[in-house]
Every structure is written in C-alpha cells, then in structure tokens.
Scaffold this motif. Structure first.
Motif, mmCIF file in Angstrom:
data_model
loop_
_atom_site.group_PDB
_atom_site.id
_atom_site.type_symbol
_atom_site.label_atom_id
_atom_site.label_comp_id
_atom_site.label_asym_id
_atom_site.label_seq_id
_atom_site.Cartn_x
_atom_site.Cartn_y
_atom_site.Cartn_z
ATOM 1 N N SER A 230 6.804 1.582 -0.199
ATOM 2 C CA SER A 230 7.303 1.873 -1.513
ATOM 3 C C SER A 230 6.310 1.901 -2.590
ATOM 4 O O SER A 230 6.513 1.566 -3.965
ATOM 5 N N GLN A 231 5.103 1.903 -2.317
ATOM 6 C CA GLN A 231 4.019 2.059 -3.136
ATOM 7 C C GLN A 231 4.048 3.347 -4.035
ATOM 8 O O GLN A 231 4.279 4.471 -3.586
ATOM 9 N N PRO A 232 3.710 3.507 -5.311
ATOM 10 C CA PRO A 232 3.569 4.562 -6.089
ATOM 11 C C PRO A 232 2.521 5.593 -5.466
ATOM 12 O O PRO A 232 1.614 5.145 -5.217
ATOM 13 N N THR B 286 -0.155 8.154 -7.515
ATOM 14 C CA THR B 286 -0.923 7.780 -8.850
ATOM 15 C C THR B 286 -1.841 9.191 -9.189
ATOM 16 O O THR B 286 -2.306 9.795 -8.144
ATOM 17 N N TYR C 60 3.762 16.580 -7.523
ATOM 18 C CA TYR C 60 4.860 15.428 -7.734
ATOM 19 C C TYR C 60 6.055 15.976 -8.440
ATOM 20 O O TYR C 60 7.425 15.685 -8.100
ATOM 21 N N GLN D 231 13.370 10.230 -9.159
ATOM 22 C CA GLN D 231 11.750 9.731 -9.338
ATOM 23 C C GLN D 231 11.916 8.863 -10.537
ATOM 24 O O GLN D 231 12.561 8.961 -11.627
ATOM 25 N N GLN D 232 11.052 7.851 -10.166
ATOM 26 C CA GLN D 232 10.889 6.613 -11.326
ATOM 27 C C GLN D 232 9.511 6.974 -11.753
ATOM 28 O O GLN D 232 8.686 6.525 -10.795
ATOM 29 N N THR E 184 6.168 5.630 -14.269
ATOM 30 C CA THR E 184 5.658 5.059 -15.235
ATOM 31 C C THR E 184 4.238 5.651 -15.707
ATOM 32 O O THR E 184 3.475 5.862 -14.826
ATOM 33 N N GLU F 248 2.221 6.996 -12.527
ATOM 34 C CA GLU F 248 2.683 6.436 -11.062
ATOM 35 C C GLU F 248 3.950 7.026 -11.058
ATOM 36 O O GLU F 248 4.938 6.930 -11.714
ATOM 37 N N ASP G 118 7.167 6.709 -8.357
ATOM 38 C CA ASP G 118 7.733 5.699 -7.449
ATOM 39 C C ASP G 118 8.559 6.291 -6.228
ATOM 40 O O ASP G 118 9.094 7.027 -6.388
ATOM 41 N N TYR G 119 8.197 5.634 -5.047
ATOM 42 C CA TYR G 119 9.050 6.245 -3.972
ATOM 43 C C TYR G 119 9.568 5.049 -2.857
ATOM 44 O O TYR G 119 9.110 3.955 -2.949
ATOM 45 N N ASN G 120 10.886 5.410 -2.367
ATOM 46 C CA ASN G 120 11.478 4.463 -1.158
ATOM 47 C C ASN G 120 11.694 5.154 -0.133
ATOM 48 O O ASN G 120 12.451 6.030 -0.094
#
Length: 551
Positions: A133-135, A137, A163, A171-172, A174, A285, A287-289
C-alpha cells in the motif's frame, strides 16, 4: 616529470617536456618524438610530439613541447619503463630514420591507490506486506523563486506519464510542495503544488483512456525554516558546526536575522549547495492497494511469468519482487525482477535488478565481463533514479559508476545523493566514498573537505591519512592512521601506510615497527613491500630487511 611515475586511481598522469636542437627543425623534414610505456613483453603507445612549425614553442631559443599525458593503470604495468624515441621523416620521399629509445622513467609509485572505499549497496528490504500500500513517488525541482515547471522535464515527466497510463480503477494522488527559506516570492510552495497538479490533469486528459477515477490533493510542507532545521539535524555536518547552525535557528531572532547569521558560518556553503536545492520541490505520490498471496503460490506463478508460461498480469510488481527474495540464485532473481519491470515499470524492480547486476559484477574476475555487468547495473539504477530520486538510489548509481571507473559520472551522482538528503549515516558514507573518488582524481584538498562530513570512522581516518601523506604533511597523516588503528588495531593497510611515512621521513624505527606488523597482519603486503619503490632506498638496510625477515 616525476621519476618514477605515480598511479592515481585508474590512470597514470604526468607532464612531459621535450626539447630538440634548433638544427632539427627543417622545412622539408619533420622531427617527431614517440612516447611509449613498456612492461613485460608489451608496449603501450601514449603520445607523439611533432616538432613542426606551429606545433612547438621556443623556450630560450630551443624548440619545446610540453603536454599533460595519461595512460590507464593496471597492476601488471608495474614495474615498467617510460621511453621516448626520435623519428626524422622526409616529407617528400617518406623516408624515416629512428634514434635509439631513451629511458626517462622507471616503475610506478602506487601509494595514491592505498585508499579505502565502500560502494556497498544491497537489495531493498523485503517489506512486501507493508509495501503493498505504499505510494509511488516522483519529485520535480524548481529554480530559485520560480513556480513554473520547465517545458522539458526529462525523466520526471516520463515517470509521470507512466502513472497517468496506469490501468487501475482509481488513483489517490497527493502533491506536497515546499520552498527554501532564502526564497522571497509569496506562496511559492502552494503555487508549485498547483503547477504540478495542472500538469498531471493535462496529461490525464490527453493520455488516459481507462476512465479511472482520480482524486488529487495538494498540501504545503511545514514552514521553510523548520524544514531547514530538519535537514540540518540529519545532515552529516560535524557536530560542532551543526550545533552552531541549529542554535541560530532555535534563537528568538527574526527569520531575516537568522538567515543573515547563517551566511556568516562556514557551513553555509553546505546549506546553499546541498540543502536549499532539495527544498525547492513538489512531490507527487500515487497510492496503490494490493492483496497478498501466499509465498508458495507467488513463487510458482512468478517462475511461470519469468519464463512467459503464463499471463503477464497474474502478479503485481510487488508480488514479483517478493518472489525474487525467496531464491538465493542471482540469475533467478534477475529473471523475476525483469518480469516485475514488464508488469508495472516501477522503481523498486529497476533498483533491485541493478543490484543483481552489481552483485554479479563483484563476483566476476574477467575485466570485460565485469564492465559489461556494471553497465547493465547502471542502466537499471538510472531508471530507478528517474522514478525515485532519493539518497539511496543516487548513492547506488554513484557507486556503480565509481566501480566502473567513470569518475565524473560518479561525482555527479554523489552530489545528487547529498542534495536529496536523508539518513545521516548514509550521508556520511556518501561523503566518505566521494572523498575516495577525489583522492583518485588527485584532488586532495577537496577530499579533506568532503571528509569533514564523513563521520570519524575507519574509512574517514584512513583517507584523511592518505590525503595528508600525499600532501607531504606526514605528522598529520600519522595522526589519522593512528586513529584508524584505534578502531582496527591489526589493520595491515594502516600499519603499511605508517611504514611508508617512516620511509619518507627517514624514520627507521617507524618503518621497521609498522612494516613488520603490516606483513604479519596481511601476507599479501609482503610482496607489495618487496616491489614498492617507496622502500627502494632501504632495500639493503637492516630496518627494512629485519621487518620482512622476522615473521
């Protein structure tokens, strides 16, 4: 010119001045001087001086040529001889007459090679479950007081497009931006974040055909002075210098007064060159899950993907990388990391594949193959640096270039690593290896400056000792070698270096004491001492002979 010649790092550099009688300068004839190096049964041509009008100068009425010359160093080239041979050529007839070769230097001094390097980097820690779950970058840097992104962003823009093209449902994102304390424009960080958001949305509109739902949040880092304080606290600056700078930042003065006071400190050069550029940035960043599969299932599927016996999207990049940690075989790791790259094109796979090739190079004894493996390591580490411009990745890239002998490229990435900032201990290691490179390049003052930020460990003391030795400050050199021995009392290289100081200062007791301990600690130093031209004046003297005989 020096006699004997001196090896520095990968090369032997020297200046050679040649003069010939005026009578040899003729309109229809050309006199040339061939410079070459002989070792064993081999001859290596280095340069040719031409004494033709326009290609020499007169010095006190004598035709003269002065040039800086260089040839690659290799252990088998010592001992050897530098020779020159005259060649008179009739320009019309093509006739050639040669003089007898003349010896101008014998052997190589290899003391500058007695440096200590680390260049050690390894695979990323296996944090598969957490890393799922780490983004991802990507970081964009800005010019001072500027908020506009340049028209050509290079690797950063390429990564941004990857990306944008990700085939995921959501996609989330930041975006966090910052500015350095010395910048004067209002709301620079906020405007930088907005500029990066606009770039991403623009590319979504032109490149994304998956219809994924994208959420973008922007934020501003903490106050610039607090960021500066954080970077200083984790910097490799000497503790007294760091304390002095932090005391200013923690005082009750205004920001303007604090910045003015900082400019008066010796550490301001470090702040200006290595900290401020890293604060003028915007970080995106993504985010992925992902869900986790059992190890046995992962490994079987990964092997199939690596051999292209199953679909390329069965496992994610993170799953493939975790599978690679389940085998000790470098070639199997290579295949799995290559499959991970094909799956998602993200930086950890490129980085770990670069580590695989670097490890293969370390174990390779054939020079040409070793160089080819290092080139593959550099290729993949470069892509990793595009996607994750961090201290760790830049250091690995600098280290690979350093091992390859590409000193200018290595220096560039050592500097990039320092500017990126991060873990204090790793920053000290970067400065330590950067100093080793500077010693190899003959830049002893620069090396001493870099070692100010390298901590006080064994490598730092050894290379400070060598720098002072090569600058002929023997008292200072002995002090640092003694400090190195306090950490490693039986270190053969430190004892050998002190024996060299004994030879150079005509201190027979120092020579005998430490040469005896050196060869006792490391038998390979016996052969080195026998061939080392530094000890030539002592070959027949008791201190030298006793140190080698009483083992």
């Amino acid at each position: 010119m020096p006699n004997p010649l001196v090896a520095n790092g990968q090369y032997v550099n020297f200046e050679l001045k040649a003069q010939v009688p005026e009578k040899l300068i003729r309109e229809k004839q050309t006199y040339k001087l061939d410079i070459f190096y002989e070792y064993g049964m081999k001859r290596e041509d280095i340069a040719t001086y031409s004494f033709k009008f326009g290609e020499f100068v007169y010095e006190n009425g004598t035709p003269t040529v002065i040039r800086q010359l260089v040839f690659p160093y290799a252990p088998e080239k010592n001992p050897g001889r530098l020779l020159v041979q005259g060649r008179a050529m009739d320009d019309a007839k093509g006739d050639v007459r040669y003089t007898s070769p003349k010896e101008v230097a014998v052997g190589l001094v290899t003391t500058p090679l007695l440096l200590v390097r680390n260049n050690s980097f390894s695979f990323l820690a296996d944090t598969y479950q957490d890393a799922a779950s780490q983004p991802g970058t990507v970081v964009f840097y800005f010019d001072p007081n500027k908020t506009a992104l340049q028209s050509n962003h290079g690797p950063e823009e390429q990564l941004l497009q990857q990306y944008v093209l990700d085939n995921v449902s959501t996609q989330q994102i930041t975006i966090t931006a910052s500015q350095s304390p010395d910048e004067t424009g209002p709301n620079l960080a906020r405007k930088r974040a907005k500029a990066l958001e606009e770039l991403y949305r623009k590319k979504l509109g032109t490149l994304d055909y998956s219809g994924k739902k994208v959420t973008i949040q922007t934020a501003v880092e903490i106050a610039p002075m607090d960021l500066l304080k954080q970077r200083l606290q984790t910097s490799p600056l000497p503790k007294p210098d760091k304390k002095e700078a932090l005391s200013i930042l923690e005082s009750s003065q205004s920001q303007t007064e604090k910045l003015k006071a900082l400019r008066q400190l010796p550490v301001y050069t470090y702040i200006e060159h290595y900290i401020y550029p890293g604060l003028r940035a915007a970080r995106l960043e993504v985010d992925y899950n992902r869900n986790r599969k059992p190890d046995y299932e992962l490994y079987v599927l990964a092997q199939k993907m690596a051999t292209e016996n199953t679909a390329g999207d069965v496992l994610t990049e993170q799953e493939l990388q975790h599978a690679a940690t389940l085998t000790p075989l470098l070639d199997e790791k290579r295949k799995l990391y290559e499959a991970a790259i094909k799956t998602s094109d993200k930086w950890p796979a490129y980085y770990n594949l670069g580590v695989v090739y670097n490890e293969m190079a370390r174990k390779e004894y054939r020079p040409a193959v070793k160089q080819a493996l290092l080139s593959k390591a550099i290729h993949n580490l470069t892509y990793a640096s595009f996607r994750n411009p961090s201290l760790e990745v830049y250091y690995s890239l600098a280290s690979a270039y350093h091992q390859q002998g590409a000193l200018l490229d290595a220096l560039k990435f050592y500097d990039s690593a320092i500017k990126a900032g991060g873990d204090e201990q790793l920053l000290q290691q970067v400065f330590a290896d950067k100093a080793a490179l500077e010693i190899e390049a003959g830049q002893y003052n620069e090396a001493i400056e870099s070692l100010r930020y390298a901590g006080s460990g064994y490598q730092t003391n050894m290379n400070l000792g060598l720098s002072y030795l090569l600058k002929e400050n023997y008292e200072g050199a002995a002090e640092f070698y003694t400090q190195a021995l306090a950490e490693k009392p039986n270190d053969g290289l430190a004892h050998y270096s002190l024996a060299l100081i004994g030879a150079r200062t005509d201190d027979a007791q120092l020579l005998e004491q430490h040469l005896r301990k050196a060869v006792h600690s490391d038998k390979a130093l016996m052969e080195k001492a026998i061939n080392d031209l530094e000890f030539a004046p002592y070959r027949d003297k008791a201190p030298y002979k006793d140190a080698l005989l009483q083992q």
